[in-house]
Design a protein around this motif. Structure first.
Motif, PDB file in Angstrom:
ATOM      1  N   ASP A  99       0.953  -1.226  -0.016  1.00  0.00           N
ATOM      2  CA  ASP A  99       0.040  -0.046   0.132  1.00  0.00           C
ATOM      3  C   ASP A  99       0.817   1.158   0.091  1.00  0.00           C
ATOM      4  O   ASP A  99       1.652   1.233   1.080  1.00  0.00           O
ATOM      5  N   LYS A 100       0.786   1.960  -1.156  1.00  0.00           N
ATOM      6  CA  LYS A 100       1.798   3.152  -1.314  1.00  0.00           C
ATOM      7  C   LYS A 100       1.459   4.328  -0.056  1.00  0.00           C
ATOM      8  O   LYS A 100       2.619   4.835  -0.030  1.00  0.00           O
ATOM      9  N   LYS A 101       0.367   4.484   0.136  1.00  0.00           N
ATOM     10  CA  LYS A 101       0.216   5.611   1.123  1.00  0.00           C
ATOM     11  C   LYS A 101       0.466   5.272   2.431  1.00  0.00           C
ATOM     12  O   LYS A 101       1.114   6.142   3.234  1.00  0.00           O
ATOM     13  N   VAL A 102       0.376   3.850   2.555  1.00  0.00           N
ATOM     14  CA  VAL A 102       0.933   3.246   4.079  1.00  0.00           C
ATOM     15  C   VAL A 102       2.481   3.501   4.017  1.00  0.00           C
ATOM     16  O   VAL A 102       3.099   3.675   5.068  1.00  0.00           O
ATOM     17  N   TYR A 104       4.356   5.550   2.130  1.00  0.00           N
ATOM     18  CA  TYR A 104       4.777   6.830   2.352  1.00  0.00           C
ATOM     19  C   TYR A 104       4.574   7.327   3.906  1.00  0.00           C
ATOM     20  O   TYR A 104       5.674   8.109   4.302  1.00  0.00           O
ATOM     21  N   GLU A 105       3.611   7.048   4.434  1.00  0.00           N
ATOM     22  CA  GLU A 105       3.554   7.291   5.921  1.00  0.00           C
ATOM     23  C   GLU A 105       4.548   6.815   6.830  1.00  0.00           C
ATOM     24  O   GLU A 105       5.305   7.364   7.606  1.00  0.00           O
ATOM     25  N   LYS A 160       0.720  -3.198   8.110  1.00  0.00           N
ATOM     26  CA  LYS A 160       1.572  -1.856   8.318  1.00  0.00           C
ATOM     27  C   LYS A 160       2.868  -2.278   9.141  1.00  0.00           C
ATOM     28  O   LYS A 160       3.960  -1.505   8.912  1.00  0.00           O
ATOM     29  N   ASN A 181       9.725  11.722  -3.538  1.00  0.00           N
ATOM     30  CA  ASN A 181       9.038  12.158  -5.019  1.00  0.00           C
ATOM     31  C   ASN A 181      10.087  12.655  -5.852  1.00  0.00           C
ATOM     32  O   ASN A 181      10.067  12.788  -6.895  1.00  0.00           O
TER      33      ASN A 181
END
Length: 288
Positions: A99-102, A104-105, A160, A181
């Protein structure tokens, strides 16, 4: 991986193939026979091998992933893989979409690491050692996958923590680069996503480079470091691999697969196909 893990895994499948679980991002793959070198496209995933072994090839680079080494693919990449398995000891692996959002976090909150630029860290895929924490989380994941309720309630937190353990692994430097990024690696990762999504289009390398604010020369250099191929070689490889899938899985005729993948000529597609796979597309065996 230990026997407790294998016991839990065997509860999740009855035959060879790719099996869904109660978590959309987790699949289990099993096979009881040796698979010779074949092309696969991996898309931002973690592969945990519970039993057996795979050897992945990316250009001249070879990666071994087995019960002692997991594989991380932080961007969309094609690998040529060889699978070692038998009826007595089938290959069993977990394919976990990252999961990219996870991620990134996690990377945003983790203590900063020093990024060392070297050839060792430039390839767009890496393996790392399975430690006690990874084994413990693998067991916990397999245990909750027996229950829809437990998967729904506990799955996110276990995944996670698993991603966190991967992010602090010994070889995780490239993972960091992919998720920052403005790094060249992250820019190439975004270009790779476009290529995989639009490979049948007439992609222009200069345009891809310009979209990421890179010179064509810099784009070529970093692209080859990460994928082991030039952009044009890579695009051809993706077209042929997807064309093969159209013939095998969707029962396309060769001429239709060629045009679907952006070829102007079915004969050129057939020549490129044979050069890459070692046999003509008409010999592709359909899969049910």
């Amino acid at each position: 991986m230990n026997k407790k893990i294998l016991t839990q895994a065997h509860k999740l499948f009855t035959d060879d193939g790719i099996h869904d679980t109660f978590l959309d991002d987790v699949k289990i793959y099993t096979t009881s026979k040796y698979d010779p070198l074949s092309p696969f496209i991996y898309d931002v995933c973690l592969i945990l091998v519970l039993q057996g072994k795979k050897i992945g090839h990316l250009g001249d680079n070879k990666l071994i992933y087995d019960s002692k080494n997991y594989l991380v693919v932080p961007t969309t990449l094609p690998l040529e893989c060889e699978t070692y398995a038998s009826k007595e000891e089938p290959f069993i692996g977990l394919i976990i979409s990252i999961d990219k959002k996870v991620m990134y976090e996690i990377i945003d909150n983790i203590s900063k690491k020093e990024f060392i630029d070297s050839k060792k860290n430039s390839l767009g895929v890496f393996s790392d050692n399975v430690n006690n924490k990874i084994e413990e989380l693998t067991f916990n994941l397999l245990e909750i996958l027996q229950s829809k309720e437990e998967s729904t309630i506990l799955g996110t937190s276990i995944l996670k923590e698993l991603f966190y353990r991967v992010a602090v692994g010994n070889n995780s430097k490239f993972l960091y680069k992919m998720f920052l990024n403005n790094n060249k690696e992250a820019k190439i990762a975004r270009a790779l996503k476009i290529i995989h999504t639009e490979c049948e289009s007439n992609l222009n390398i200069a345009t891809l480079a310009r979209q990421e604010d890179m010179s064509v020369a810099s784009f070529h250099t970093h692209f080859k470091q990460i994928t082991s191929h030039t952009p044009l070689q890579y695009i051809k490889k993706i077209r042929l691999t997807k064309g093969k899938d159209l013939i095998a899985k969707q029962h396309y005729q060769v001429i239709d697969a060629a045009y679907e993948m952006g070829y102007d000529s079915a004969s050129q597609f057939s020549r490129d196909f044979k050069n890459y796979f070692g046999y003509p597309p008409k010999e592709v065996k359909p899969t049910i």
